[in-house]
Scaffold this motif. Structure first.
Motif, mmCIF file in Angstrom:
data_model
loop_
_atom_site.group_PDB
_atom_site.id
_atom_site.type_symbol
_atom_site.label_atom_id
_atom_site.label_comp_id
_atom_site.label_asym_id
_atom_site.label_seq_id
_atom_site.Cartn_x
_atom_site.Cartn_y
_atom_site.Cartn_z
ATOM 1 N N UNK A 269 56.396 81.875 2.385
ATOM 2 C CA UNK A 269 57.700 82.564 1.993
ATOM 3 C C UNK A 269 58.801 81.690 1.583
ATOM 4 N N UNK A 270 58.725 80.162 1.722
ATOM 5 C CA UNK A 270 59.661 79.255 1.300
ATOM 6 C C UNK A 270 59.487 78.872 -0.211
ATOM 7 N N UNK A 271 58.294 79.054 -0.940
ATOM 8 C CA UNK A 271 58.167 78.334 -1.872
ATOM 9 C C UNK A 271 58.681 78.874 -3.034
ATOM 10 N N UNK A 272 59.127 80.113 -3.265
ATOM 11 C CA UNK A 272 59.957 80.354 -4.563
ATOM 12 C C UNK A 272 61.467 79.701 -4.297
ATOM 13 N N UNK A 273 62.056 79.585 -3.299
ATOM 14 C CA UNK A 273 63.232 78.658 -3.140
ATOM 15 C C UNK A 273 63.102 77.530 -3.335
ATOM 16 N N UNK A 274 61.876 76.750 -2.720
ATOM 17 C CA UNK A 274 61.747 75.390 -2.798
ATOM 18 C C UNK A 274 61.644 74.926 -4.335
ATOM 19 N N UNK A 275 60.866 75.708 -4.887
ATOM 20 C CA UNK A 275 60.253 75.481 -6.233
ATOM 21 C C UNK A 275 61.356 75.520 -7.105
ATOM 22 N N UNK A 276 62.411 76.447 -7.093
ATOM 23 C CA UNK A 276 63.720 76.460 -7.921
ATOM 24 C C UNK A 276 64.539 75.108 -7.494
ATOM 25 N N UNK A 277 64.884 74.910 -6.207
ATOM 26 C CA UNK A 277 65.688 73.775 -5.913
ATOM 27 C C UNK A 277 64.961 72.562 -6.550
ATOM 28 N N UNK A 278 63.779 72.380 -6.075
ATOM 29 C CA UNK A 278 62.991 70.775 -6.442
ATOM 30 C C UNK A 278 63.188 70.924 -8.246
ATOM 31 N N UNK A 279 62.924 71.866 -8.788
ATOM 32 C CA UNK A 279 62.750 71.808 -10.302
ATOM 33 C C UNK A 279 64.239 71.413 -10.694
ATOM 34 N N UNK A 280 65.205 72.048 -10.254
ATOM 35 C CA UNK A 280 66.646 71.716 -10.713
ATOM 36 C C UNK A 280 66.678 70.210 -10.438
ATOM 37 N N UNK A 281 66.334 69.735 -9.244
ATOM 38 C CA UNK A 281 66.640 68.468 -8.736
ATOM 39 C C UNK A 281 65.866 67.435 -9.641
ATOM 40 N N UNK A 282 64.716 67.830 -10.014
ATOM 41 C CA UNK A 282 63.783 66.950 -10.768
ATOM 42 C C UNK A 282 64.427 66.713 -12.091
ATOM 43 N N UNK A 283 64.978 67.679 -12.647
ATOM 44 C CA UNK A 283 65.610 67.857 -14.078
ATOM 45 C C UNK A 283 66.934 67.009 -13.999
ATOM 46 N N UNK A 284 67.539 67.212 -12.664
ATOM 47 C CA UNK A 284 68.938 66.408 -12.679
ATOM 48 C C UNK A 284 68.481 65.030 -12.723
ATOM 49 N N UNK A 285 67.423 64.396 -11.921
ATOM 50 C CA UNK A 285 66.883 63.044 -12.055
ATOM 51 C C UNK A 285 66.398 62.817 -13.219
ATOM 52 N N UNK A 286 65.946 63.395 -14.010
ATOM 53 C CA UNK A 286 65.571 62.959 -15.469
ATOM 54 C C UNK A 286 66.786 62.712 -16.442
ATOM 55 N N UNK A 287 67.710 63.638 -16.204
ATOM 56 C CA UNK A 287 69.103 63.468 -16.725
ATOM 57 C C UNK A 287 69.713 62.100 -16.322
ATOM 58 N N UNK A 288 69.788 62.060 -14.813
ATOM 59 C CA UNK A 288 70.459 60.807 -14.439
ATOM 60 C C UNK A 288 69.785 59.434 -14.942
ATOM 61 N N UNK A 289 68.552 59.413 -15.303
ATOM 62 C CA UNK A 289 67.792 58.263 -15.659
ATOM 63 C C UNK A 289 67.967 58.022 -17.316
ATOM 64 N N UNK A 290 68.722 58.931 -17.905
ATOM 65 C CA UNK A 290 68.814 58.891 -19.348
ATOM 66 C C UNK A 290 67.926 59.540 -20.146
ATOM 67 N N UNK A 291 67.178 60.214 -19.829
ATOM 68 C CA UNK A 291 66.207 61.243 -20.455
ATOM 69 C C UNK A 291 66.938 62.328 -21.114
ATOM 70 N N UNK A 292 66.820 62.481 -22.525
ATOM 71 C CA UNK A 292 67.631 63.529 -23.143
ATOM 72 C C UNK A 292 66.678 64.616 -24.045
ATOM 73 N N UNK A 293 65.537 64.557 -23.453
ATOM 74 C CA UNK A 293 64.615 65.710 -24.338
ATOM 75 C C UNK A 293 65.113 67.187 -23.867
#
Length: 372
Positions: A269-293
């Motif tokens: 039951x927690x997977x949809x919310x976790x997946x959204x938050x984790x994806x947003x965090x992963x993308x934030x980490x990519x941008x934080x590291x300088x990834x610009x794709x």
């Protein structure tokens, strides 16, 4: 002392106690994997370490047999190379590290012994959801900053294709009406799941081709909560680097999130919310590291990685009359619980697959085959 772990000189060197004073505690791992002779926590005096013995001579199924091919996903020496080369430390400044290598031993029988730091801390199997989200952010930062390791000759290639191809149990049951009428399946696999999972299997080649065409990243390829521990500093310590190699950007996250639920560490039951938050965090980490794709390519990598679980539906159909065994063969799991949680997770993966089919043509990929 277990025979395969018998290493008197190694114990004296690492723990500085006589071998007969050391205590060997077997640790949970995949006993089917042909490259792993065993894993133990070894304690003696005021010291402890983890001993992992790598082998190529263990008898097991063809799906899990050890390979001598350095590019094969189950190359038996890879984890030793990851540690000895220093590759296991490349994500450390982003908050993800490996246990320290204490001792490396080439044994006379041809096996390799890795003596690793015994990391005290909280396993990700009991983390709150916020910790999983933070791990996703760190992973994004690490994969955005570190290259894909294309020039390293022993990194795995084609993991997703070869691993999924090797898992064939129950495949014929996908089109078997009787298998889908099993009471466990009828109770816990949501309406429409059969059609979705059969289509995912028939679209497998399309999904694999998409995944192989996406931006590349150095990937662990076995990220799940049982392989992560928080150390005392708060860093994530990532275990079991045996599959490490070439993967699509987002593929590690696409493996980690479903595995949180498939082995009952997070409620479905927690997977949809976790997946959204984790994806947003992963993308934030990519941008934080300088990834610009293009962010849509990352999203496609996560969603199309649903193909990793193509084989799981067939396996669940095949084992519906068996008592579910916990990971590592230690104990059992209530069948109703396992099938309910996995049925919901497979339905979630079907949504990922549908999103991938919609997104891919917008990024220049051919359209997926039409449904049956």
């Amino acid at each position: 002392m277990p025979e395969v772990a018998a290493a008197h000189a190694e114990v004296r060197e690492v723990l500085q106690v006589p071998a007969d004073k050391a205590v060997f505690e077997p640790l949970t791992h995949n006993p089917s994997n042909g490259v792993t002779a065993g894993v133990w926590r070894v304690s003696g005096g005021d010291r402890s370490a983890v001993l992992k013995v790598l082998t190529r001579t263990k008898e097991t199924s063809a799906a899990w047999s050890a390979s001598n091919d350095p590019r094969h996903w189950n190359f038996w020496r890879r984890e030793a190379y990851v540690y000895r080369s220093g590759l296991a430390r490349v994500w450390q400044r982003h908050g993800i590290r490996a246990p320290r290598l204490l001792e490396y031993v080439e044994r006379p029988d041809g096996d390799v012994a890795l003596w690793l730091e015994n990391v005290p801390g909280e396993p990700a199997t009991v983390w709150p959801l916020t910790h999983h989200v933070e791990h996703a952010r760190r992973l994004g930062a690490a994969q955005g900053a570190v290259g894909a390791g294309e020039d390293i000759p022993w990194l795995s290639q084609g993991f997703l294709r070869d691993y999924t191809s090797a898992q064939t149990t129950g495949r014929a049951l996908l089109d078997d009406d009787a298998a889908w009428r099993h009471p466990l399946i009828r109770r816990h696999f949501p309406p429409g799941l059969r059609e979705d999972m059969v289509r995912l299997h028939h679209d497998r080649e399309w999904f694999l081709t998409v995944m192989e065409s996406l931006p590349r990243a150095l990937s662990h390829l076995d990220q799940w909560p049982a392989n992560v521990v928080s150390d005392r500093s708060g860093a994530g310590v990532l275990l079991d680097w045996a599959f490490t190699g070439d993967g699509a950007l987002g593929e590690d996250l696409g493996n980690y999130l479903p595995d949180c639920v498939l082995d009952l560490f997070v409620p479905a039951a927690d997977l949809p919310g976790l997946a959204k938050a984790a994806y947003d965090a992963y993308l934030h980490g990519l941008r934080e590291s300088g990834w610009r794709g293009d962010e849509r390519l990352v999203r496609l990598g996560v969603c199309a990685s649903a193909v990793k679980y193509d084989w799981l539906t067939a396996l669940m159909l095949a084992r519906a009359d068996q008592e579910p065994v916990a990971y590592g063969g230690e104990g059992t799991v209530p069948a109703e619980l396992r099938y309910r949680e996995r049925g919901l997770t497979l339905a979630f993966l079907a949504e990922w697959a549908a999103e991938a089919r919609t997104l891919a043509p917008l990024l220049g990929f051919p359209e997926a085959p039409s449904g049956r």
